[in-house]
Scaffold this motif. Structure first.
Motif: not given
Length: 256
Positions: A104, A109-111, A250-255
């Motif tokens: 993360y 703010k992404h994970s 609550g962080y944006k999930q990376l794909t």
């Protein structure tokens, strides 16, 4: 005065012998060894401590982003690799185990939590935990004793490669005759225009362990070149390592 003179002489000789004992032989000559013997010597040179606590200077450049970070790396061999990147504040944290990657960034703010697809996106090739661990240690990504190898001597280095290369890529290892760690390893897929080069410019002896001073990684595909340069600033072995890791909500999930 004579006693003082002999004491100084003894100190110089003793220190010189001790220093020579702890130096890597830069004059080593690549002998006429079989591929099997070179492969075995490389595997025998593998890291044999339980933990690493290191500080690194890292530069990342993919043509769009050029960033310098200080990275703390802690490793329990064969169990977990823990990373924390900082630039005045914590930029990212990551925890890699044999089954999972967790990452993360409190700045962006992404994970990410999942398989090794994130590392594949970064390096351009599929890589597992053991291979990532070997990358940090100056070892071959593959077990070079698992299949028959060819060996050639080029510029006083052993160049090792499988007799039967894989269908999807060719892989080459350049092994230093002084300590049988890697100077370079390359994975190449000409058809897809993919190439991964990992170079080890130099090694130090740290507590009798041959360990890289730096790692230069270059991943190339048809669209971009990503360069990651790592320089080890401090390294300690077999110390207690704290690897606390709590994934924030609550962080944006990376794909990938």
């Amino acid at each position: 005065m004579k006693f003082f003179k002999y004491l100084v002489l003894f100190t110089i000789v003793f220190t010189s012998c001790k220093s020579n004992k702890n130096m890597i032989d830069a004059t080593a000559v690549a002998k006429n060894f079989s591929a099997k013997k070179v492969a075995r010597k490389h595997m025998a040179a593998n890291f044999d401590k339980q933990t690493i606590d290191a500080k690194l200077k890292v530069n990342f450049d993919n043509g769009k982003t050029n960033q310098n970070l200080t990275v703390s790396m802690k490793m329990k061999k064969d169990e977990v690799i823990w990373l924390r990147g900082t630039k005045f504040i914590t930029v990212f944290k990551a925890e890699i185990t044999p089954t999972k990657v967790r990452y993360y960034s409190s700045v962006f703010k992404h994970s990410f939590e999942g398989d090794f697809s994130m590392l594949k996106e970064l390096l351009g090739v599929e890589i597992n935990f053991e291979q990532l661990q070997n990358l940090f240690l100056g070892q071959a990504l593959q077990d070079v004793t698992a299949e028959k190898q060819d060996v050639n001597v080029l510029n006083n280095r052993y160049v090792l490669n499988p007799e039967q290369q894989a269908l999807l890529y060719n892989i080459f290892y350049t092994i230093n005759p002084a300590h049988f760690k890697l100077d370079n390893q390359s994975i190449v897929n000409d058809e897809k225009g993919l190439r991964l080069d990992i170079k080890y410019p130099n090694y130090n002896l740290i507590n009798s362990v041959v360990f890289p001073t730096a790692i230069e990684i270059k991943a190339k595909d048809k669209k971009r070149i990503t360069a990651i340069n790592l320089e080890y600033k401090t390294v300690e072995f077999d110390t207690d390592v704290n690897m606390s890791f709590n994934m924030p909500a609550g962080y944006k999930q990376l794909t990938f």
